[in-house]
Design a protein around this motif. Structure first.
Motif, PDB file in Angstrom:
ATOM      1  N   THR A  99       0.915  -1.239  -0.043  1.00  0.00           N
ATOM      2  CA  THR A  99       0.059  -0.151  -0.158  1.00  0.00           C
ATOM      3  C   THR A  99       0.868   1.183   0.023  1.00  0.00           C
ATOM      4  O   THR A  99       1.837   1.387   0.921  1.00  0.00           O
ATOM      5  N   ARG A 106      -2.159   0.820  -4.153  1.00  0.00           N
ATOM      6  CA  ARG A 106      -1.790  -0.448  -3.885  1.00  0.00           C
ATOM      7  C   ARG A 106      -1.148  -1.143  -5.064  1.00  0.00           C
ATOM      8  O   ARG A 106      -1.766  -1.245  -6.285  1.00  0.00           O
ATOM      9  N   LEU A 124      -6.770   3.646  -4.912  1.00  0.00           N
ATOM     10  CA  LEU A 124      -7.554   3.402  -3.697  1.00  0.00           C
ATOM     11  C   LEU A 124      -8.310   4.650  -3.477  1.00  0.00           C
ATOM     12  O   LEU A 124      -8.336   5.548  -4.197  1.00  0.00           O
TER      13      LEU A 124
END
Length: 124
Positions: A99, A106, A124
């Motif tokens: 991440t 990610r 994300l």
């Protein structure tokens, strides 16, 4: 300017097409042969509306094994990095998933057919 596609040499076009179909649902968009008979197959997401030419990868038939040289990787977007990794042999996974909060993503790095590097990127 827009990047239109990336071209890589592959000895087994069918295996590489199948790999990207399984990994990110890419489809064959078009193909042609050059005057010398070299097969070229473009794979990508036909639903990609960000470009007039949705080809992400041009696969160029090689006469034998390919040398990936100093080539680093091709990056492709996936909906879920973890899900994309689930179906892969552990030997293909080089790093990740990681991440990267500073980039709101990610990522994972894998090795595709014939040694080409592939980065999977999940926004994300």
């Amino acid at each position: 300017m827009t990047l239109r596609h990336t071209s890589i040499r592959v000895a087994d076009i069918e295996a590489t097409v199948d790999f990207y179909a399984d990994l990110v649902d890419y489809e064959v968009l078009r193909e042609f042969e050059t005057d010398d008979g070299t097969r070229n197959v473009f794979v990508g997401d036909p639903a990609d509306e960000d470009t007039d030419d949705p080809a992400a990868l041009q696969l160029v038939e090689a006469d034998g094994p390919v040398d990936t040289g100093d080539f680093e990787h091709v990056a492709v977007t996936v909906d879920d990095v973890d899900a994309a990794l689930e179906g892969l042999d552990d030997g293909r996974i080089d790093d990740g998933p990681i991440t990267m909060a500073e980039f709101d993503s990610r990522v994972a790095f894998i090795t595709g057919p014939e040694g080409w590097g592939v980065e999977l990127v999940e926004d994300l």
